[in-house]
Write a protein that holds these residues in place. Structure first.
Motif, PDB file in Angstrom:
ATOM      1  N   GLY A  91      32.881 122.092 -12.467  1.00  0.00           N
ATOM      2  CA  GLY A  91      33.786 122.920 -11.671  1.00  0.00           C
ATOM      3  C   GLY A  91      34.371 124.059 -12.484  1.00  0.00           C
ATOM      4  O   GLY A  91      34.499 125.183 -11.996  1.00  0.00           O
ATOM      5  N   LEU A  92      34.707 123.772 -13.739  1.00  0.00           N
ATOM      6  CA  LEU A  92      35.249 124.807 -14.611  1.00  0.00           C
ATOM      7  C   LEU A  92      34.173 125.839 -14.930  1.00  0.00           C
ATOM      8  O   LEU A  92      34.442 127.045 -14.930  1.00  0.00           O
ATOM      9  CB  LEU A  92      35.819 124.197 -15.891  1.00  0.00           C
ATOM     10  CG  LEU A  92      36.461 125.182 -16.879  1.00  0.00           C
ATOM     11  CD1 LEU A  92      37.585 125.976 -16.217  1.00  0.00           C
ATOM     12  CD2 LEU A  92      36.974 124.436 -18.098  1.00  0.00           C
ATOM     13  N   ALA A  93      32.945 125.369 -15.157  1.00  0.00           N
ATOM     14  CA  ALA A  93      31.835 126.300 -15.423  1.00  0.00           C
ATOM     15  C   ALA A  93      31.622 127.221 -14.223  1.00  0.00           C
ATOM     16  O   ALA A  93      31.426 128.433 -14.388  1.00  0.00           O
ATOM     17  CB  ALA A  93      30.561 125.521 -15.745  1.00  0.00           C
ATOM     18  N   ARG A  94      31.693 126.674 -13.002  1.00  0.00           N
ATOM     19  CA  ARG A  94      31.540 127.509 -11.798  1.00  0.00           C
ATOM     20  C   ARG A  94      32.687 128.505 -11.688  1.00  0.00           C
ATOM     21  O   ARG A  94      32.470 129.662 -11.337  1.00  0.00           O
ATOM     22  CB  ARG A  94      31.460 126.634 -10.541  1.00  0.00           C
ATOM     23  CG  ARG A  94      30.106 125.982 -10.343  1.00  0.00           C
ATOM     24  CD  ARG A  94      29.962 125.334  -8.967  1.00  0.00           C
ATOM     25  NE  ARG A  94      30.845 124.189  -8.781  1.00  0.00           N
ATOM     26  CZ  ARG A  94      30.588 122.957  -9.196  1.00  0.00           C
ATOM     27  NH1 ARG A  94      29.472 122.683  -9.825  1.00  0.00           N
ATOM     28  NH2 ARG A  94      31.445 121.979  -8.976  1.00  0.00           N
ATOM     29  N   PHE A  95      33.902 128.068 -11.988  1.00  0.00           N
ATOM     30  CA  PHE A  95      35.056 128.969 -11.947  1.00  0.00           C
ATOM     31  C   PHE A  95      34.885 130.093 -12.970  1.00  0.00           C
ATOM     32  O   PHE A  95      35.117 131.265 -12.664  1.00  0.00           O
ATOM     33  CB  PHE A  95      36.358 128.199 -12.198  1.00  0.00           C
ATOM     34  CG  PHE A  95      37.547 129.102 -12.331  1.00  0.00           C
ATOM     35  CD1 PHE A  95      38.068 129.750 -11.219  1.00  0.00           C
ATOM     36  CD2 PHE A  95      38.136 129.320 -13.568  1.00  0.00           C
ATOM     37  CE1 PHE A  95      39.161 130.605 -11.341  1.00  0.00           C
ATOM     38  CE2 PHE A  95      39.227 130.171 -13.698  1.00  0.00           C
ATOM     39  CZ  PHE A  95      39.733 130.812 -12.579  1.00  0.00           C
ATOM     40  N   ASN A  96      34.467 129.740 -14.188  1.00  0.00           N
ATOM     41  CA  ASN A  96      34.270 130.739 -15.233  1.00  0.00           C
ATOM     42  C   ASN A  96      33.219 131.769 -14.833  1.00  0.00           C
ATOM     43  O   ASN A  96      33.350 132.947 -15.135  1.00  0.00           O
ATOM     44  CB  ASN A  96      33.839 130.076 -16.550  1.00  0.00           C
ATOM     45  CG  ASN A  96      34.981 129.411 -17.281  1.00  0.00           C
ATOM     46  OD1 ASN A  96      36.129 129.779 -17.135  1.00  0.00           O
ATOM     47  ND2 ASN A  96      34.648 128.404 -18.081  1.00  0.00           N
ATOM     48  N   ALA A  97      32.168 131.318 -14.144  1.00  0.00           N
ATOM     49  CA  ALA A  97      31.042 132.183 -13.785  1.00  0.00           C
ATOM     50  C   ALA A  97      31.252 132.926 -12.464  1.00  0.00           C
ATOM     51  O   ALA A  97      30.490 133.842 -12.151  1.00  0.00           O
ATOM     52  CB  ALA A  97      29.762 131.346 -13.709  1.00  0.00           C
TER      53      ALA A  97
END
Length: 172
Positions: A9-15
């Motif tokens: 979820g954090l990776a998706r938010f970052n991207a």
């Protein structure tokens, strides 16, 4: 030492594209300044880095920023229709008696008249009685003291909502 992978979820938010990330942050907190600070900090290596950015952004909020953030919160006992986060966070009032709901409405109105904004508390996990007792206790605070309590409570709410983004990627 092995590094912990970034939660999906954090990776998706970052991207996420800036408009999608901004919209996700607006669901967490209605303060434009707060969202701008968190957007500027991307990418976040860990959830703790994101939470630390929340804490720093909360500490830097002006009175106007806090007012903007509070305007995004419905009164306790009256979650925003169609807003699952609001309903989930205020679950403690869902089963409250009609008497308790009426008392909360009266207390909410008195609090709002005194301070000029909704009573804000991190309601997650609290019973209706605990929320009622908190508003009764806090209504006598000096405005400056209450503003700092609101800042702390809003920071807790933001962390819970940010954790949902990190864990579920519920944002874009």
């Amino acid at each position: 030492m092995t590094s912990t992978p970034t939660p999906p979820g954090l990776a998706r938010f970052n991207a996420a594209e800036e408009p999608a990330a901004r919209a996700a942050l607006h669901e967490v907190c209605a303060s434009t300044a707060w969202a701008g600070r968190l957007l500027a900090g991307r990418p976040y290596a860990t959830a703790e880095d994101l939470y630390a950015a929340n804490d720093a952004a909360m500490a830097g909020m002006t009175t106007a920023d806090l007012e903007e953030a509070m305007a995004g919160h419905p009164p306790i006992g009256r979650p925003k229709p169609g807003d699952p986060a609001s309903a989930r966070e205020q679950r403690g009032m869902a089963g409250a008696s009609d008497e308790l709901k009426a008392e909360m409405l009266e207390l909410n109105l008195a609090y709002q008249e005194r301070f000029g904004h909704v009573f804000l508390i991190c309601a997650t996990g609290k019973t209706g009685e605990q929320m009622r007792d908190a508003v009764k206790e806090r209504i006598g605070n000096a405005p400056e003291q209450e503003r700092e309590i609101v800042r702390t409570e809003l920071g807790k709410i933001n962390r819970i909502r940010l954790a949902r983004i990190v864990e579920e990627g519920d944002h874009a």
